[in-house]
Design a protein around this motif. Sequence first.
Motif, PDB file in Angstrom:
ATOM      1  N   MET A  13       0.839  -1.161   0.000  1.00 57.95           N
ATOM      2  CA  MET A  13       0.000   0.000   0.000  1.00 57.95           C
ATOM      3  C   MET A  13       0.897   1.242   0.000  1.00 57.95           C
ATOM      4  O   MET A  13       1.813   1.350   0.809  1.00 57.95           O
ATOM      5  N   LYS A  14       0.633   2.166  -0.898  1.00 61.98           N
ATOM      6  CA  LYS A  14       1.435   3.376  -1.013  1.00 61.98           C
ATOM      7  C   LYS A  14       1.015   4.400   0.033  1.00 61.98           C
ATOM      8  O   LYS A  14      -0.107   4.383   0.535  1.00 61.98           O
ATOM      9  N   ILE A  15       1.941   5.310   0.331  1.00 64.24           N
ATOM     10  CA  ILE A  15       1.660   6.353   1.309  1.00 64.24           C
ATOM     11  C   ILE A  15       0.550   7.273   0.812  1.00 64.24           C
ATOM     12  O   ILE A  15      -0.292   7.722   1.594  1.00 64.24           O
ATOM     13  N   SER A  16       0.523   7.527  -0.492  1.00 66.47           N
ATOM     14  CA  SER A  16      -0.542   8.377  -1.034  1.00 66.47           C
ATOM     15  C   SER A  16      -1.919   7.731  -0.844  1.00 66.47           C
ATOM     16  O   SER A  16      -2.902   8.419  -0.563  1.00 66.47           O
ATOM     17  N   GLU A  17      -1.994   6.412  -0.974  1.00 68.36           N
ATOM     18  CA  GLU A  17      -3.254   5.706  -0.730  1.00 68.36           C
ATOM     19  C   GLU A  17      -3.656   5.786   0.741  1.00 68.36           C
ATOM     20  O   GLU A  17      -4.841   5.936   1.058  1.00 68.36           O
ATOM     21  N   ILE A  18      -2.668   5.695   1.622  1.00 73.26           N
ATOM     22  CA  ILE A  18      -2.957   5.780   3.054  1.00 73.26           C
ATOM     23  C   ILE A  18      -3.451   7.184   3.399  1.00 73.26           C
ATOM     24  O   ILE A  18      -4.428   7.341   4.149  1.00 73.26           O
ATOM     25  N   LEU A  19      -2.805   8.222   2.848  1.00 79.90           N
ATOM     26  CA  LEU A  19      -3.262   9.595   3.082  1.00 79.90           C
ATOM     27  C   LEU A  19      -4.669   9.803   2.546  1.00 79.90           C
ATOM     28  O   LEU A  19      -5.508  10.429   3.205  1.00 79.90           O
ATOM     29  N   ARG A  20      -4.945   9.282   1.358  1.00 82.95           N
ATOM     30  CA  ARG A  20      -6.291   9.399   0.784  1.00 82.95           C
ATOM     31  C   ARG A  20      -7.306   8.694   1.670  1.00 82.95           C
ATOM     32  O   ARG A  20      -8.421   9.192   1.884  1.00 82.95           O
ATOM     33  N   ASP A  21      -6.932   7.542   2.211  1.00 85.23           N
ATOM     34  CA  ASP A  21      -7.813   6.792   3.098  1.00 85.23           C
ATOM     35  C   ASP A  21      -8.095   7.566   4.389  1.00 85.23           C
ATOM     36  O   ASP A  21      -9.227   7.580   4.884  1.00 85.23           O
ATOM     37  N   ILE A  22      -7.076   8.218   4.926  1.00 84.92           N
ATOM     38  CA  ILE A  22      -7.245   9.008   6.148  1.00 84.92           C
ATOM     39  C   ILE A  22      -8.245  10.129   5.911  1.00 84.92           C
ATOM     40  O   ILE A  22      -9.188  10.329   6.685  1.00 84.92           O
ATOM     41  N   PHE A  23      -8.055  10.892   4.838  1.00 84.92           N
ATOM     42  CA  PHE A  23      -8.941  12.021   4.585  1.00 84.92           C
ATOM     43  C   PHE A  23     -10.333  11.569   4.142  1.00 84.92           C
ATOM     44  O   PHE A  23     -11.320  12.270   4.386  1.00 84.92           O
ATOM     45  N   THR A  24     -10.438  10.394   3.542  1.00 78.40           N
ATOM     46  CA  THR A  24     -11.753   9.836   3.236  1.00 78.40           C
ATOM     47  C   THR A  24     -12.492   9.492   4.527  1.00 78.40           C
ATOM     48  O   THR A  24     -13.693   9.752   4.646  1.00 78.40           O
ATOM     49  N   ASP A  25     -11.773   8.919   5.491  1.00 77.97           N
ATOM     50  CA  ASP A  25     -12.386   8.618   6.784  1.00 77.97           C
ATOM     51  C   ASP A  25     -12.866   9.883   7.478  1.00 77.97           C
ATOM     52  O   ASP A  25     -13.938   9.896   8.100  1.00 77.97           O
ATOM     53  N   VAL A  26     -12.092  10.955   7.375  1.00 77.00           N
ATOM     54  CA  VAL A  26     -12.492  12.230   7.976  1.00 77.00           C
ATOM     55  C   VAL A  26     -13.755  12.756   7.302  1.00 77.00           C
ATOM     56  O   VAL A  26     -14.689  13.209   7.972  1.00 77.00           O
ATOM     57  N   ASP A  27     -13.805  12.693   5.971  1.00 76.84           N
ATOM     58  CA  ASP A  27     -14.992  13.158   5.243  1.00 76.84           C
ATOM     59  C   ASP A  27     -16.230  12.341   5.599  1.00 76.84           C
ATOM     60  O   ASP A  27     -17.318  12.891   5.775  1.00 76.84           O
ATOM     61  N   ILE A  28     -16.069  11.029   5.716  1.00 72.92           N
ATOM     62  CA  ILE A  28     -17.194  10.165   6.077  1.00 72.92           C
ATOM     63  C   ILE A  28     -17.701  10.504   7.481  1.00 72.92           C
ATOM     64  O   ILE A  28     -18.911  10.597   7.720  1.00 72.92           O
ATOM     65  N   ALA A  29     -16.781  10.712   8.416  1.00 73.92           N
ATOM     66  CA  ALA A  29     -17.188  11.070   9.778  1.00 73.92           C
ATOM     67  C   ALA A  29     -17.894  12.419   9.799  1.00 73.92           C
ATOM     68  O   ALA A  29     -18.878  12.597  10.528  1.00 73.92           O
ATOM     69  N   ASN A  30     -17.421  13.377   9.004  1.00 71.85           N
ATOM     70  CA  ASN A  30     -18.090  14.682   8.932  1.00 71.85           C
ATOM     71  C   ASN A  30     -19.495  14.553   8.360  1.00 71.85           C
ATOM     72  O   ASN A  30     -20.438  15.190   8.844  1.00 71.85           O
ATOM     73  N   GLN A  31     -19.663  13.739   7.309  1.00 72.97           N
ATOM     74  CA  GLN A  31     -20.985  13.552   6.709  1.00 72.97           C
ATOM     75  C   GLN A  31     -21.950  12.895   7.698  1.00 72.97           C
ATOM     76  O   GLN A  31     -23.117  13.285   7.789  1.00 72.97           O
ATOM     77  N   LYS A  32     -21.460  11.893   8.443  1.00 69.74           N
ATOM     78  CA  LYS A  32     -22.310  11.244   9.444  1.00 69.74           C
ATOM     79  C   LYS A  32     -22.710  12.221  10.539  1.00 69.74           C
ATOM     80  O   LYS A  32     -23.850  12.225  10.997  1.00 69.74           O
ATOM     81  N   TYR A  33     -21.762  13.078  10.940  1.00 72.55           N
ATOM     82  CA  TYR A  33     -22.057  14.061  11.984  1.00 72.55           C
ATOM     83  C   TYR A  33     -23.099  15.071  11.502  1.00 72.55           C
ATOM     84  O   TYR A  33     -24.031  15.405  12.230  1.00 72.55           O
ATOM     85  N   LYS A  34     -22.952  15.535  10.275  1.00 70.52           N
ATOM     86  CA  LYS A  34     -23.925  16.490   9.731  1.00 70.52           C
ATOM     87  C   LYS A  34     -25.304  15.850   9.597  1.00 70.52           C
ATOM     88  O   LYS A  34     -26.319  16.485   9.856  1.00 70.52           O
ATOM     89  N   LYS A  35     -25.338  14.582   9.186  1.00 69.43           N
ATOM     90  CA  LYS A  35     -26.614  13.883   9.064  1.00 69.43           C
ATOM     91  C   LYS A  35     -27.267  13.714  10.437  1.00 69.43           C
ATOM     92  O   LYS A  35     -28.476  13.908  10.583  1.00 69.43           O
ATOM     93  N   ASP A  36     -26.464  13.390  11.443  1.00 68.26           N
ATOM     94  CA  ASP A  36     -27.002  13.272  12.798  1.00 68.26           C
ATOM     95  C   ASP A  36     -27.535  14.603  13.308  1.00 68.26           C
ATOM     96  O   ASP A  36     -28.564  14.659  13.973  1.00 68.26           O
ATOM     97  N   LEU A  37     -26.819  15.699  13.004  1.00 67.93           N
ATOM     98  CA  LEU A  37     -27.298  17.019  13.406  1.00 67.93           C
ATOM     99  C   LEU A  37     -28.625  17.343  12.735  1.00 67.93           C
ATOM    100  O   LEU A  37     -29.526  17.899  13.362  1.00 67.93           O
ATOM    101  N   ALA A  38     -28.744  16.996  11.454  1.00 67.46           N
ATOM    102  CA  ALA A  38     -29.981  17.277  10.730  1.00 67.46           C
ATOM    103  C   ALA A  38     -31.144  16.448  11.285  1.00 67.46           C
ATOM    104  O   ALA A  38     -32.289  16.911  11.291  1.00 67.46           O
ATOM    105  N   ASP A  39     -30.859  15.245  11.771  1.00 68.07           N
ATOM    106  CA  ASP A  39     -31.908  14.403  12.334  1.00 68.07           C
ATOM    107  C   ASP A  39     -32.341  14.864  13.723  1.00 68.07           C
ATOM    108  O   ASP A  39     -33.509  14.770  14.083  1.00 68.07           O
TER     109      ASP A  39
END
Length: 122
Positions: free
Chosen positions: A1-27
């Motif tokens: 696994m390349k470092i660029s893939e790991i960085l992309r995975d980290i920021f994807t996890d952050v985006d997913i957590a932000n989307q879940k948080y916003k959805k929870d706030l809206a609910d």
Amino acid sequence: MKISEILRDIFTDVDIANQKYKKDLADIYPSSYGTRHSGSSAGFFKLFLPQFIGFIIGLAFTKLIGASGAAYIIFGSIFALAIGVYKSVSFDKIALIPAVIRNIIIMLLFCLLSGIAVLMME
């Protein structure tokens, strides 16, 4: 696994957590509150929480054994890495080597953000 893939995975996890948080706030709250609140730090908080807890446990361990000076940083970093890797392997089901690399990158980001915060306070 390349470092660029790991960085992309980290920021994807952050985006997913932000989307879940916003959805929870809206609910939970009225729509006007959910649209005003950005919730952009929820993903980073969730990402850094295991490392922060590990660092605090490392500080407590250092105090317990009676060490001083740089030992606080060393043991804090070791425990932060260990707890972050444990979380990645156990809960996120990531292989050991990518989990270690991922958590080293997360620790570097945590140190960078902490350093910027300290510099901004002075």
